[in-house]
Design an enzyme around this catalytic site. Sequence first.
Site, short mmCIF file in Angstrom:
data_model
loop_
_atom_site.label_atom_id
_atom_site.label_comp_id
_atom_site.label_asym_id
_atom_site.label_seq_id
_atom_site.Cartn_x
_atom_site.Cartn_y
_atom_site.Cartn_z
N LYS A 124 -6.19 -4.45 -4.52
CA LYS A 124 -6.60 -5.30 -5.61
C LYS A 124 -7.71 -6.25 -5.17
O LYS A 124 -8.43 -6.81 -5.99
CB LYS A 124 -5.41 -6.13 -6.10
CG LYS A 124 -4.23 -5.31 -6.60
CD LYS A 124 -3.06 -6.30 -6.88
CE LYS A 124 -1.78 -5.57 -7.18
NZ LYS A 124 -0.65 -6.52 -7.34
N GLY A 125 -7.80 -6.47 -3.86
CA GLY A 125 -8.63 -7.54 -3.31
C GLY A 125 -10.11 -7.48 -3.67
O GLY A 125 -10.76 -8.50 -3.78
N GLU A 175 -14.94 -2.83 -0.47
CA GLU A 175 -13.76 -3.51 0.10
C GLU A 175 -14.00 -5.01 0.13
O GLU A 175 -15.12 -5.46 0.34
CB GLU A 175 -13.59 -3.05 1.56
CG GLU A 175 -12.63 -1.90 1.73
CD GLU A 175 -11.21 -2.38 1.98
OE1 GLU A 175 -10.82 -3.45 1.47
OE2 GLU A 175 -10.50 -1.67 2.70
N ASP A 176 -12.94 -5.78 -0.01
CA ASP A 176 -13.05 -7.24 0.08
C ASP A 176 -13.26 -7.69 1.52
O ASP A 176 -14.13 -8.50 1.80
CB ASP A 176 -11.79 -7.93 -0.50
CG ASP A 176 -10.48 -7.38 0.05
OD1 ASP A 176 -10.50 -6.38 0.79
OD2 ASP A 176 -9.43 -7.96 -0.26
N ASP A 199 -10.44 -6.14 8.53
CA ASP A 199 -9.75 -6.90 9.57
C ASP A 199 -9.58 -5.98 10.78
O ASP A 199 -10.52 -5.80 11.55
CB ASP A 199 -8.44 -7.39 8.95
CG ASP A 199 -7.62 -8.29 9.84
OD1 ASP A 199 -8.20 -9.02 10.65
OD2 ASP A 199 -6.38 -8.26 9.73
N PHE A 247 -7.06 -16.45 8.10
CA PHE A 247 -6.57 -15.75 6.92
C PHE A 247 -7.20 -16.42 5.70
O PHE A 247 -7.08 -17.64 5.54
CB PHE A 247 -5.05 -15.75 6.82
CG PHE A 247 -4.56 -14.66 5.92
CD1 PHE A 247 -4.37 -13.37 6.41
CD2 PHE A 247 -4.35 -14.89 4.58
CE1 PHE A 247 -3.98 -12.34 5.57
CE2 PHE A 247 -3.96 -13.87 3.72
CZ PHE A 247 -3.76 -12.59 4.22
N ARG A 306 -5.46 -15.13 -5.87
CA ARG A 306 -6.57 -14.22 -6.20
C ARG A 306 -7.53 -14.82 -7.21
O ARG A 306 -8.71 -14.49 -7.24
CB ARG A 306 -6.03 -12.91 -6.79
CG ARG A 306 -5.25 -12.05 -5.82
CD ARG A 306 -5.04 -10.66 -6.43
NE ARG A 306 -3.99 -9.92 -5.76
CZ ARG A 306 -4.16 -9.20 -4.65
NH1 ARG A 306 -5.34 -9.13 -4.08
NH2 ARG A 306 -3.16 -8.54 -4.11
#
Length: 175
Positions: free
Chosen positions: A41-42, A96-97, A100, A149, A162
Amino acid sequence: MPLSSKPLLTSEQIADLVDRLAQAINAQFAAQELLILVVLKGALHFASDLIRRLDVALEIDFIRVKSYVGSESQGNVEVLLWPTTPLTGKRVLIVEDLIDTGYTTSFILDRVRQGNPESVSIAVLLDKASRRIENVTLDHCGLEIEDHFVVGYGMDYNEKYRELPDVYILEDEGA
Ligand code: IMP
Ligand code: MG
């Protein structure tokens, strides 16, 4: 856990990053058709803003995978939603958001390549390069960030935050 008092990135700063990425993607795909695969969802906010800045003929489809519990990355990835659009012969751009460890993106890349697209590129808003375990080549990257984070602009911590227009750091309790 509290959020940083100031945003790591304001909506204006994000808009500048997205503008710059859109220009580069427009240049890469000039006069070509593109299939955008949004990683939910990011990447919802990022993809929505990016797509409106592209002047390329495009199709949109969605991927949803689960690879994260709390703030700790898991090495295993489960597919929850996979594109129904045929990938064969397509120029694919995965949106993609944040990258990592790289586990999620390298899993998605392998699976997308099995669909025999003509090419696969990746656009990511934020890159925590220092955390990388799986090597992935990022064709278009908005900004490299330190090992924090982050939440907001589509990105969550256990499904929260979000909706925030800016990006914040999630601070450790007691820090
Ligand atoms: P990776 O598989 O470790 O590269 O993790 C990538 C996925 O985890 C991304 O699709 C993000 O949605 C999520 N993720 C990683 N770091 C963060 C973060 O700081 N905030 C929110 N989501 C994150
Ligand atoms: Mg994600």
